[in-house]
Structures are given as structure tokens and as C-alpha cells.
Write a protein that holds these residues in place. Structure first.
Motif, PDB file in Angstrom:
ATOM      1  N   SER A   2       0.832  -1.195   0.000  1.00 49.87           N
ATOM      2  CA  SER A   2       0.000   0.000   0.000  1.00 49.87           C
ATOM      3  C   SER A   2       0.876   1.258   0.000  1.00 49.87           C
ATOM      4  N   VAL A   3       0.387   2.298  -0.721  1.00 56.32           N
ATOM      5  CA  VAL A   3       1.125   3.564  -0.772  1.00 56.32           C
ATOM      6  C   VAL A   3       0.464   4.640   0.080  1.00 56.32           C
ATOM      7  N   ASN A   4      -0.628   4.294   0.768  1.00 58.25           N
ATOM      8  CA  ASN A   4      -1.291   5.239   1.662  1.00 58.25           C
ATOM      9  C   ASN A   4      -0.352   5.585   2.823  1.00 58.25           C
ATOM     10  N   PRO A   5      -0.065   6.865   3.067  1.00 57.33           N
ATOM     11  CA  PRO A   5       0.899   7.211   4.120  1.00 57.33           C
ATOM     12  C   PRO A   5       0.470   6.798   5.527  1.00 57.33           C
ATOM     13  N   MET A   6      -0.839   6.801   5.813  1.00 63.38           N
ATOM     14  CA  MET A   6      -1.365   6.379   7.124  1.00 63.38           C
ATOM     15  C   MET A   6      -0.611   7.084   8.257  1.00 63.38           C
ATOM     16  N   ALA A   7      -0.573   8.410   8.169  1.00 56.97           N
ATOM     17  CA  ALA A   7       0.202   9.193   9.128  1.00 56.97           C
ATOM     18  C   ALA A   7      -0.364   9.080  10.544  1.00 56.97           C
ATOM     19  N   TYR A   8      -1.691   9.029  10.672  1.00 51.18           N
ATOM     20  CA  TYR A   8      -2.291   8.958  12.012  1.00 51.18           C
ATOM     21  C   TYR A   8      -1.963   7.638  12.685  1.00 51.18           C
ATOM     22  N   GLU A   9      -1.986   6.548  11.902  1.00 53.55           N
ATOM     23  CA  GLU A   9      -1.611   5.236  12.448  1.00 53.55           C
ATOM     24  C   GLU A   9      -0.142   5.226  12.857  1.00 53.55           C
ATOM     25  N   THR A  10       0.687   5.882  12.059  1.00 57.02           N
ATOM     26  CA  THR A  10       2.111   5.960  12.397  1.00 57.02           C
ATOM     27  C   THR A  10       2.317   6.703  13.706  1.00 57.02           C
ATOM     28  N   GLN A  11       1.520   7.767  13.916  1.00 56.92           N
ATOM     29  CA  GLN A  11       1.591   8.515  15.175  1.00 56.92           C
ATOM     30  C   GLN A  11       1.214   7.631  16.361  1.00 56.92           C
ATOM     31  N   PHE A  12       0.239   6.761  16.178  1.00 56.60           N
ATOM     32  CA  PHE A  12      -0.237   5.913  17.274  1.00 56.60           C
ATOM     33  C   PHE A  12       0.709   4.737  17.540  1.00 56.60           C
ATOM     34  N   PHE A  13       1.093   4.009  16.487  1.00 59.83           N
ATOM     35  CA  PHE A  13       1.904   2.807  16.666  1.00 59.83           C
ATOM     36  C   PHE A  13       3.388   3.110  16.857  1.00 59.83           C
ATOM     37  N   GLY A  14       3.841   4.210  16.309  1.00 59.91           N
ATOM     38  CA  GLY A  14       5.267   4.496  16.365  1.00 59.91           C
ATOM     39  C   GLY A  14       6.018   3.931  15.179  1.00 59.91           C
ATOM     40  N   PHE A  15       5.323   3.353  14.251  1.00 60.84           N
ATOM     41  CA  PHE A  15       5.911   2.833  13.011  1.00 60.84           C
ATOM     42  C   PHE A  15       4.814   2.829  11.954  1.00 60.84           C
ATOM     43  N   THR A  16       5.222   2.826  10.692  1.00 56.87           N
ATOM     44  CA  THR A  16       4.219   2.809   9.624  1.00 56.87           C
ATOM     45  C   THR A  16       3.668   1.397   9.461  1.00 56.87           C
ATOM     46  N   GLN A  88      -6.709  -2.555   6.672  1.00 52.62           N
ATOM     47  CA  GLN A  88      -8.035  -1.958   6.796  1.00 52.62           C
ATOM     48  C   GLN A  88      -8.680  -2.234   8.153  1.00 52.62           C
ATOM     49  N   LEU A  89      -8.473  -3.451   8.679  1.00 50.73           N
ATOM     50  CA  LEU A  89      -9.209  -3.861   9.872  1.00 50.73           C
ATOM     51  C   LEU A  89      -8.373  -3.923  11.145  1.00 50.73           C
ATOM     52  N   VAL A  90      -7.057  -4.038  11.021  1.00 52.80           N
ATOM     53  CA  VAL A  90      -6.217  -4.221  12.211  1.00 52.80           C
ATOM     54  C   VAL A  90      -5.301  -3.027  12.452  1.00 52.80           C
ATOM     55  N   LEU A  91      -4.612  -2.584  11.431  1.00 57.60           N
ATOM     56  CA  LEU A  91      -3.598  -1.539  11.591  1.00 57.60           C
ATOM     57  C   LEU A  91      -4.093  -0.159  11.185  1.00 57.60           C
ATOM     58  N   SER A  92      -5.388   0.048  11.160  1.00 53.18           N
ATOM     59  CA  SER A  92      -5.937   1.360  10.796  1.00 53.18           C
ATOM     60  C   SER A  92      -6.766   1.915  11.951  1.00 53.18           C
ATOM     61  N   ILE A  93      -6.819   3.227  12.038  1.00 50.90           N
ATOM     62  CA  ILE A  93      -7.609   3.921  13.054  1.00 50.90           C
ATOM     63  C   ILE A  93      -8.830   4.510  12.374  1.00 50.90           C
ATOM     64  N   VAL A  97     -12.224   8.311  15.369  1.00 53.39           N
ATOM     65  CA  VAL A  97     -11.486   8.083  16.616  1.00 53.39           C
ATOM     66  C   VAL A  97     -10.356   9.103  16.718  1.00 53.39           C
ATOM     67  N   LEU A  98     -10.219   9.704  17.909  1.00 53.06           N
ATOM     68  CA  LEU A  98      -9.145  10.646  18.177  1.00 53.06           C
ATOM     69  C   LEU A  98      -8.187  10.044  19.199  1.00 53.06           C
ATOM     70  N   LEU A  99      -6.905  10.254  18.972  1.00 51.37           N
ATOM     71  CA  LEU A  99      -5.914   9.814  19.953  1.00 51.37           C
ATOM     72  C   LEU A  99      -5.981  10.726  21.174  1.00 51.37           C
ATOM     73  N   PRO A 100      -5.594  10.219  22.355  1.00 48.82           N
ATOM     74  CA  PRO A 100      -5.676  11.035  23.577  1.00 48.82           C
ATOM     75  C   PRO A 100      -4.972  12.384  23.443  1.00 48.82           C
ATOM     76  N   GLU A 101      -3.785  12.406  22.784  1.00 47.62           N
ATOM     77  CA  GLU A 101      -3.053  13.659  22.676  1.00 47.62           C
ATOM     78  C   GLU A 101      -3.703  14.638  21.708  1.00 47.62           C
ATOM     79  N   ASP A 102      -4.715  14.172  20.954  1.00 46.16           N
ATOM     80  CA  ASP A 102      -5.391  15.051  19.997  1.00 46.16           C
ATOM     81  C   ASP A 102      -6.786  15.453  20.473  1.00 46.16           C
TER      82      ASP A 102
END
Length: 210
Positions: A2-16, A88-93, A97-102
Motif C-alpha cells: 500500500s502507498v497510503n501514508p497512514m500518518a495517524y496510524e504511524t503517530q499511534f503505533f510508532g511505526f508505519t 483496513q481492519l487491524v492496523l488502521s484507526i 477516533v481521536l488519539l488522547p493527545e489530539d
């Protein structure tokens, strides 16, 4: 992949998530290669028990590589589907949904225009602060200069006080008379100084002649 950057997931997991899937893919691929090598070694050992077998190790290697290519093609297809499901179902937010820091963004929402206006206001305040700081430095320098002038004025006042005291000691209370008296004495001192200088020059000439 996948080429989707998934920046929000990266912020949450700490990795892409894509990096995670790539590592899983490489791990499965390495395991597949290791399994095929084990299968090949088992086949070669089995053939040792059949001395009349006409299958050579080279033929076995070619067959192994052909089977490995077949397995890899099917594995890539299966992994592509597995990657899609996991991303789509496991590694996506979910979008809701908002992260606590947001959470603060939910409490104080801003549009792009409002955010830009806030940035402009901050920039303007920074400029005002720099201008006030510069003005403060200029005022501080002026204050220091005024202190120096005040010190000089105090010295002059002290000098006038001394002048007045000297005048009283000599029986003159009028400032003009005092100033004239000092001027007269200064001229006398200048004449004495000239006389001393002339006598000094004469003495030097006399010493040179000797």
C-alpha cells in the motif's frame, strides 16, 4: 504494498503499518526459502538409499527452484489479500477516533482560515514584542547617558560650591567678583608657569654648553 501514508496510524503505533507488513512479508519469504532447503535436503537423503536412481542433485535443485517459484507466486497473491485486510481492519484507526493527545483539537476546533489568522496574530505579536524590546534597550541606553550627564552636572555643581567657598574665604560674595578673582589668579599662574618654563630652557642650554 500500500502507498497510503497512514500518518495517524504511524503517530499511534510508532511505526508505519506498511513497514510492519513489509517485515512480515520478508519473514514469511525467508521461512519459505528455509523450508524449501530442508525439503531439498530430505529428498537428497532419501535418494542416497536408492543407488540405481538416475535423478541427479542438479535436477533436484532445478525442481526445488521451480516449486519455490510456484509457491512464491501463490504466496504473493495470498499475502496481498492478507495485507489489505490487516491494513483496513487491524492496523488502521477509524476516522471517528481521536488519539488522547489530539483530544484538545476536539475541544477547540479550528478551521484552516482561523488557524492562519491565529498564526498571523502570533507573528504580529512577535514583531510588536521585538519592537518594544528594541525601544526598551534604546530607553535603557538613554537612561545610562542621562545618569552620566547627571554625574557631570553634580561635579560642576560641586565645583561651583567650591568656588563659592573660596570666594567667601577671600572676602568676595559676588559671583562675578569671584570669577574675576579666579581669572586673575589663573593669569598669574600662567605667567609663573611660562617663567618656569623659560628658566628651565635656559638651564638646559647652559648644561648643553658645558
Amino acid at each position: 504494498m500500500s502507498v497510503n501514508p497512514m500518518a495517524y496510524e504511524t503517530q499511534f503505533f510508532g511505526f508505519t503499518p506498511q513497514t510492519c507488513m513489509l517485515r512480515v512479508y520478508i519473514a514469511f519469504q525467508d521461512y519459505l526459502f528455509e523450508v524449501m532447503l530442508v525439503v531439498e535436503s530430505v529428498i537428497l537423503k532419501k535418494l542416497d538409499g536408492f543407488p540405481n536412481c538416475k535423478i541427479s542433485p542438479l535436477q533436484i535443485r532445478k525442481s526445488t527452484e521451480k516449486f519455490l517459484l510456484f509457491m512464491k507466486e501463490h504466496f504473493d497473491k495470498l499475502f496481498s489479500k492478507m495485507e489489505e485486510v490487516l491494513l483496513q481492519l487491524v492496523l488502521s484507526i477509524p476516522s471517528n477516533v481521536l488519539l488522547p493527545e489530539d483530544k484538545v483539537h476536539e475541544q477547540y476546533p479550528y478551521s484552516k482560515e482561523e488557524f492562519q489568522a491565529l498564526q498571523d496574530e502570533i507573528h504580529q505579536l512577535q514583531q510588536q514584542y521585538r519592537a518594544e524590546a528594541s525601544a526598551g534597550q534604546a530607553l535603557q541606553a538613554e537612561l545610562e547617558e542621562q545618569k552620566a550627564v547627571q554625574a557631570e552636572l553634580e561635579k560642576i555643581l560641586q565645583w561651583f560650591d567650591g568656588l563659592e567657598n573660596i570666594s567667601r574665604e577671600h572676602g568676595t560674595s559676588n559671583f562675578k567678583e569671584s570669577f574675576a578673582f579666579l581669572t586673575h589668579n589663573c593669569k598669574k599662574l600662567q605667567n609663573v608657569l611660562k617663567d618656569v618654563e623659560e628658566k628651565s630652557k635656559r638651564i638646559k642650554k647652559h648644561d648643553q654648553l658645558l
